[in-house]
Motif scaffolding. Structure first.
Motif, PDB file in Angstrom:
ATOM      1  N   VAL A  47      15.400   8.792  -5.258  1.00 15.84           N
ATOM      2  CA  VAL A  47      15.628   8.356  -6.675  1.00 15.84           C
ATOM      3  C   VAL A  47      14.630   7.644  -7.321  1.00 15.84           C
ATOM      4  CG1 VAL A  47      18.239   8.554  -6.554  1.00 15.84           C
ATOM      5  CG2 VAL A  47      17.136   6.394  -6.100  1.00 15.84           C
ATOM      6  N   MET A  48      14.503   7.547  -8.529  1.00 11.48           N
ATOM      7  CA  MET A  48      13.569   6.734  -9.522  1.00 11.48           C
ATOM      8  C   MET A  48      13.905   5.275  -9.226  1.00 11.48           C
ATOM      9  SD  MET A  48      11.074   7.238 -11.558  1.00 11.48           S
ATOM     10  CE  MET A  48      11.307   8.695 -12.785  1.00 11.48           C
ATOM     11  N   ASP A  49      12.937   4.556  -9.080  1.00 10.81           N
ATOM     12  CA  ASP A  49      13.182   2.772  -8.933  1.00 10.81           C
ATOM     13  C   ASP A  49      12.453   2.318 -10.166  1.00 10.81           C
ATOM     14  OD1 ASP A  49      13.854   0.658  -7.846  1.00 10.81           O
ATOM     15  OD2 ASP A  49      12.872   0.527  -5.959  1.00 10.81           O
ATOM     16  N   THR A  50      12.357   1.133 -10.459  1.00  7.88           N
ATOM     17  CA  THR A  50      11.822   0.522 -11.210  1.00  7.88           C
ATOM     18  C   THR A  50      11.675  -1.257 -10.826  1.00  7.88           C
ATOM     19  OG1 THR A  50      12.847   1.747 -12.996  1.00  7.88           O
ATOM     20  CG2 THR A  50      11.604  -0.376 -13.752  1.00  7.88           C
ATOM     21  N   TRP A  51      10.593  -1.785 -10.830  1.00 12.66           N
ATOM     22  CA  TRP A  51      10.151  -2.967 -10.542  1.00 12.66           C
ATOM     23  C   TRP A  51      10.084  -3.977 -11.752  1.00 12.66           C
ATOM     24  CZ3 TRP A  51      10.228  -5.321  -5.548  1.00 12.66           C
ATOM     25  CH2 TRP A  51      10.264  -4.432  -4.581  1.00 12.66           C
ATOM     26  N   HIS A  52      10.387  -5.288 -11.358  1.00 12.61           N
ATOM     27  CA  HIS A  52       9.909  -6.294 -12.376  1.00 12.61           C
ATOM     28  C   HIS A  52       9.722  -7.653 -11.878  1.00 12.61           C
ATOM     29  CE1 HIS A  52      10.756  -8.680 -15.973  1.00 12.61           C
ATOM     30  NE2 HIS A  52      11.499  -9.846 -15.204  1.00 12.61           N
ATOM     31  N   LEU A  53       8.716  -8.380 -12.347  1.00 16.01           N
ATOM     32  CA  LEU A  53       8.224  -9.801 -11.689  1.00 16.01           C
ATOM     33  C   LEU A  53       8.586 -10.711 -12.832  1.00 16.01           C
ATOM     34  CD1 LEU A  53       7.039 -11.699  -9.820  1.00 16.01           C
ATOM     35  CD2 LEU A  53       4.786 -10.928 -10.712  1.00 16.01           C
ATOM     36  N   ASP A  54       9.598 -11.780 -12.587  1.00 16.66           N
ATOM     37  CA  ASP A  54       9.685 -12.891 -13.658  1.00 16.66           C
ATOM     38  C   ASP A  54       8.512 -13.340 -13.837  1.00 16.66           C
ATOM     39  OD1 ASP A  54      12.488 -11.980 -13.771  1.00 16.66           O
ATOM     40  OD2 ASP A  54      13.155 -13.671 -12.702  1.00 16.66           O
ATOM     41  N   GLY A  55       8.417 -13.990 -15.183  1.00 16.27           N
ATOM     42  CA  GLY A  55       7.324 -15.005 -15.498  1.00 16.27           C
ATOM     43  C   GLY A  55       5.817 -14.196 -16.035  1.00 16.27           C
ATOM     44  N   PHE A  56       5.925 -12.864 -15.529  1.00 19.61           N
ATOM     45  CA  PHE A  56       4.568 -12.118 -15.728  1.00 19.61           C
ATOM     46  C   PHE A  56       4.760 -10.629 -16.347  1.00 19.61           C
ATOM     47  CE2 PHE A  56       4.426 -15.296 -12.214  1.00 19.61           C
ATOM     48  CZ  PHE A  56       3.236 -15.819 -12.531  1.00 19.61           C
ATOM     49  N   GLY A  57       3.799 -10.256 -16.914  1.00 18.30           N
ATOM     50  CA  GLY A  57       3.389  -8.805 -17.272  1.00 18.30           C
ATOM     51  C   GLY A  57       2.651  -8.130 -16.249  1.00 18.30           C
ATOM     52  N   PHE A  58       3.040  -6.787 -16.143  1.00 22.88           N
ATOM     53  CA  PHE A  58       2.420  -5.938 -15.010  1.00 22.88           C
ATOM     54  C   PHE A  58       1.339  -4.984 -15.961  1.00 22.88           C
ATOM     55  CE2 PHE A  58       6.438  -5.289 -12.386  1.00 22.88           C
ATOM     56  CZ  PHE A  58       6.032  -6.177 -11.662  1.00 22.88           C
ATOM     57  N   TYR A  59       0.022  -5.068 -15.423  1.00 29.58           N
ATOM     58  CA  TYR A  59      -0.946  -4.303 -15.766  1.00 29.58           C
ATOM     59  C   TYR A  59      -0.888  -2.980 -15.032  1.00 29.58           C
ATOM     60  CZ  TYR A  59      -2.783  -8.289 -18.145  1.00 29.58           C
ATOM     61  OH  TYR A  59      -3.045  -9.551 -18.708  1.00 29.58           O
ATOM     62  N   VAL A  60      -0.339  -2.060 -15.500  1.00 29.92           N
ATOM     63  CA  VAL A  60      -0.132  -0.716 -14.824  1.00 29.92           C
ATOM     64  C   VAL A  60      -1.402  -0.079 -14.778  1.00 29.92           C
ATOM     65  CG1 VAL A  60       1.344   1.380 -14.851  1.00 29.92           C
ATOM     66  CG2 VAL A  60       2.186  -0.753 -15.661  1.00 29.92           C
ATOM     67  N   VAL A  61      -1.926   0.018 -13.401  1.00 27.14           N
ATOM     68  CA  VAL A  61      -3.198   0.858 -13.357  1.00 27.14           C
ATOM     69  C   VAL A  61      -3.049   2.048 -12.693  1.00 27.14           C
ATOM     70  CG1 VAL A  61      -4.575  -1.366 -13.003  1.00 27.14           C
ATOM     71  CG2 VAL A  61      -3.374  -0.449 -10.916  1.00 27.14           C
ATOM     72  N   SER A  62      -2.171   2.505 -11.952  1.00 26.34           N
ATOM     73  CA  SER A  62      -2.020   4.028 -11.583  1.00 26.34           C
ATOM     74  C   SER A  62      -0.504   4.208 -10.821  1.00 26.34           C
ATOM     75  CB  SER A  62      -2.982   4.061 -10.432  1.00 26.34           C
ATOM     76  OG  SER A  62      -3.180   5.369  -9.859  1.00 26.34           O
ATOM     77  N   PHE A  63      -0.514   5.622 -11.137  1.00 26.81           N
ATOM     78  CA  PHE A  63       0.656   6.150 -10.498  1.00 26.81           C
ATOM     79  C   PHE A  63       0.038   7.224  -9.511  1.00 26.81           C
ATOM     80  CE2 PHE A  63       2.064   5.307 -14.794  1.00 26.81           C
ATOM     81  CZ  PHE A  63       3.162   4.286 -14.442  1.00 26.81           C
ATOM     82  N   GLY A  64       0.564   7.159  -8.304  1.00 28.67           N
ATOM     83  CA  GLY A  64       0.160   8.040  -7.139  1.00 28.67           C
ATOM     84  C   GLY A  64       1.176   8.558  -6.035  1.00 28.67           C
ATOM     85  N   LYS A  65       0.688   9.410  -5.392  1.00 31.28           N
ATOM     86  CA  LYS A  65       1.651  10.247  -4.351  1.00 31.28           C
ATOM     87  C   LYS A  65       0.825  10.152  -3.028  1.00 31.28           C
ATOM     88  CE  LYS A  65       0.237  14.826  -5.639  1.00 31.28           C
ATOM     89  NZ  LYS A  65       1.007  16.266  -5.984  1.00 31.28           N
ATOM     90  N   GLY A  66       1.546  10.199  -2.114  1.00 31.12           N
ATOM     91  CA  GLY A  66       1.103  10.311  -0.721  1.00 31.12           C
ATOM     92  C   GLY A  66       0.915   9.046  -0.334  1.00 31.12           C
ATOM     93  N   LYS A  67       0.186   8.811   0.745  1.00 27.37           N
ATOM     94  CA  LYS A  67      -0.120   7.342   1.340  1.00 27.37           C
ATOM     95  C   LYS A  67      -1.101   6.463   0.550  1.00 27.37           C
ATOM     96  CE  LYS A  67      -1.006   4.756   5.700  1.00 27.37           C
ATOM     97  NZ  LYS A  67      -1.372   4.941   7.097  1.00 27.37           N
ATOM     98  N   TRP A  68      -0.848   5.442   0.073  1.00 26.53           N
ATOM     99  CA  TRP A  68      -1.634   4.552  -0.499  1.00 26.53           C
ATOM    100  C   TRP A  68      -2.836   3.890   0.448  1.00 26.53           C
ATOM    101  CZ3 TRP A  68      -3.840  -0.342  -0.456  1.00 26.53           C
ATOM    102  CH2 TRP A  68      -4.550  -0.894  -1.516  1.00 26.53           C
ATOM    103  N   SER A  95      -9.765   4.350  -6.530  1.00 24.57           N
ATOM    104  CA  SER A  95     -10.715   5.354  -7.134  1.00 24.57           C
ATOM    105  C   SER A  95     -10.047   6.125  -8.324  1.00 24.57           C
ATOM    106  CB  SER A  95     -11.430   6.301  -6.547  1.00 24.57           C
ATOM    107  OG  SER A  95     -10.584   7.211  -5.975  1.00 24.57           O
ATOM    108  N   THR A  96      -8.493   5.902  -8.300  1.00 25.14           N
ATOM    109  CA  THR A  96      -7.741   6.598  -9.345  1.00 25.14           C
ATOM    110  C   THR A  96      -7.218   5.863 -10.504  1.00 25.14           C
ATOM    111  OG1 THR A  96      -5.584   6.414  -8.200  1.00 25.14           O
ATOM    112  CG2 THR A  96      -6.969   8.163  -7.502  1.00 25.14           C
ATOM    113  N   TYR A  97      -7.584   4.486 -10.267  1.00 28.41           N
ATOM    114  CA  TYR A  97      -7.058   3.406 -11.205  1.00 28.41           C
ATOM    115  C   TYR A  97      -7.798   3.579 -12.521  1.00 28.41           C
ATOM    116  CZ  TYR A  97      -4.833   0.716  -7.483  1.00 28.41           C
ATOM    117  OH  TYR A  97      -4.205  -0.004  -6.023  1.00 28.41           O
ATOM    118  N   ASN A  98      -6.822   3.209 -13.621  1.00 27.29           N
ATOM    119  CA  ASN A  98      -7.172   3.176 -14.952  1.00 27.29           C
ATOM    120  C   ASN A  98      -7.439   1.715 -15.217  1.00 27.29           C
ATOM    121  OD1 ASN A  98      -8.048   3.290 -17.775  1.00 27.29           O
ATOM    122  ND2 ASN A  98      -5.615   3.202 -18.258  1.00 27.29           N
ATOM    123  N   LEU A  99      -8.810   0.971 -15.326  1.00 26.01           N
ATOM    124  CA  LEU A  99      -8.902  -0.340 -15.600  1.00 26.01           C
ATOM    125  C   LEU A  99      -9.526  -0.740 -16.890  1.00 26.01           C
ATOM    126  CD1 LEU A  99     -10.645  -1.167 -12.121  1.00 26.01           C
ATOM    127  CD2 LEU A  99      -8.212  -1.156 -12.651  1.00 26.01           C
TER     128      LEU A  99
END
Length: 308
Positions: free
Chosen positions: A203-224, A230-234
């Protein structure tokens, strides 16, 4: 036609027929009212769930033109297939920051371009389930969080954690033996951390870190792996307070740890969180400046005995 802006006021405007809104996220939308004068359905339906097909559970609103006398008719808009992951991922990747708009930039480099940051840490955090002590639990790297009797910040301040938790006892990059424990990891103050969230659930999951924002750089599949960078958007990434992690896939984010404290890193799904899918990030600064972190104050309790 819907024109979308993300949580940041200066995100690129994009035109969509439907919009995935994940846990902990928000959008502003502009609707171009250029259709025939009438009433129109607006529908919100669950994602990654067949509840709509089973019960017909949807949220329905109406877009009403001021001078409309024509009620909305016909079937409700169906939207994209609720299990179409590629549609959702491609949409998420298409939401980029507008780098041509003048605005204050929140990170130390003065821009949302993070190509030149130096990573201080990488955490690879896998979410899964386990049966521990005969009970179903949710885990991070096989550890289900056990809430101690003493608040972590008090233990940290007055006993350096002794007797409450052991700093970095559990791995943040590899699976641990299945267990329950007080999972507290070191976050390097004023360092950039790379967090890779792996979702071994269906099922879909969602993560949060108190005190900070996330700079979302990539969504991927398979093993990280490090090659996945090389797939990151920076260059024009969007900052979010939470990030979705698709079933059987991973999401990667950066965070700049400039905020000292003891910070909760968790699943935003209440069941997952309640059953142990969380840990704490201890970001320590030796400088006791109260402008950086408010000090803990001693509390005195005065008890007066009653005259009987």
């Amino acid at each position: 036609m819907v024109v979308v802006e993300t949580e940041g006021s200066y995100a690129n405007q994009i035109t969509l027929d439907s919009l995935d809104v994940h846990v902990g996220q928000s959008y502003s939308v502009l609707v171009t009212a250029d259709q025939v004068t009438a009433d129109y359905f607006i529908v919100a339906s669950p994602k990654m769930s067949n509840v709509t097909e089973i019960s017909g559970l949807v949220g329905i609103g109406l877009l009403h033109y001021d001078n409309s006398t024509t009620p909305s008719t016909g079937p409700l808009p169906s939207g994209p297939h609720p299990f179409d992951l590629e549609f959702s991922i491609n949409q998420a990747k298409s939401i980029r920051w507008n780098m041509t708009a003048g605005a204050a930039r929140p990170n130390p480099q003065g821009t949302f371009n993070v190509t030149n940051v130096t990573l201080s840490q990488t955490f690879i955090l896998s979410a899964s389930t386990a049966e521990i002590n005969g009970a179903p639990r949710y885990t991070v790297n096989n550890v289900s969080y056990l809430t101690p009797d003493t608040p972590l910040k008090l233990a940290d301040q007055f006993a350096n954690g002794s007797g409450v938790y052991v700093l970095d006892e559990f791995s943040t990059n590899f699976t641990n033996p299945e267990s329950m424990g007080v999972f507290v990891a070191t976050g390097k103050h004023r360092g950039w951390i790379e967090l890779v969230f792996k979702n071994d659930l269906d099922v879909m999951d969602t993560w949060h870190l108190d005190g900070f924002g996330f700079y979302v750089v990539s969504f991927g599949k398979g093993k990280w792996s490090p090659k996945s960078r090389s797939t990151y958007n920076l260059s024009d990434l969007v900052v979010r307070s939470s990030v979705q992690v698709y079933p059987g896939r991973w999401s990667a984010v950066y965070a700049y740890l400039d905020n000292p404290g003891m910070w909760n890193l968790r699943s935003q799904l209440l069941k997952n969180w309640y059953l142990g899918q969380e840990l704490y990030l201890r970001v320590y600064d030796v400088d006791p400046n109260p402008a950086k972190e408010r000090p803990l104050h001693e509390i005195s309790f005065y008890v007066e005995s009653a005259n009987l």
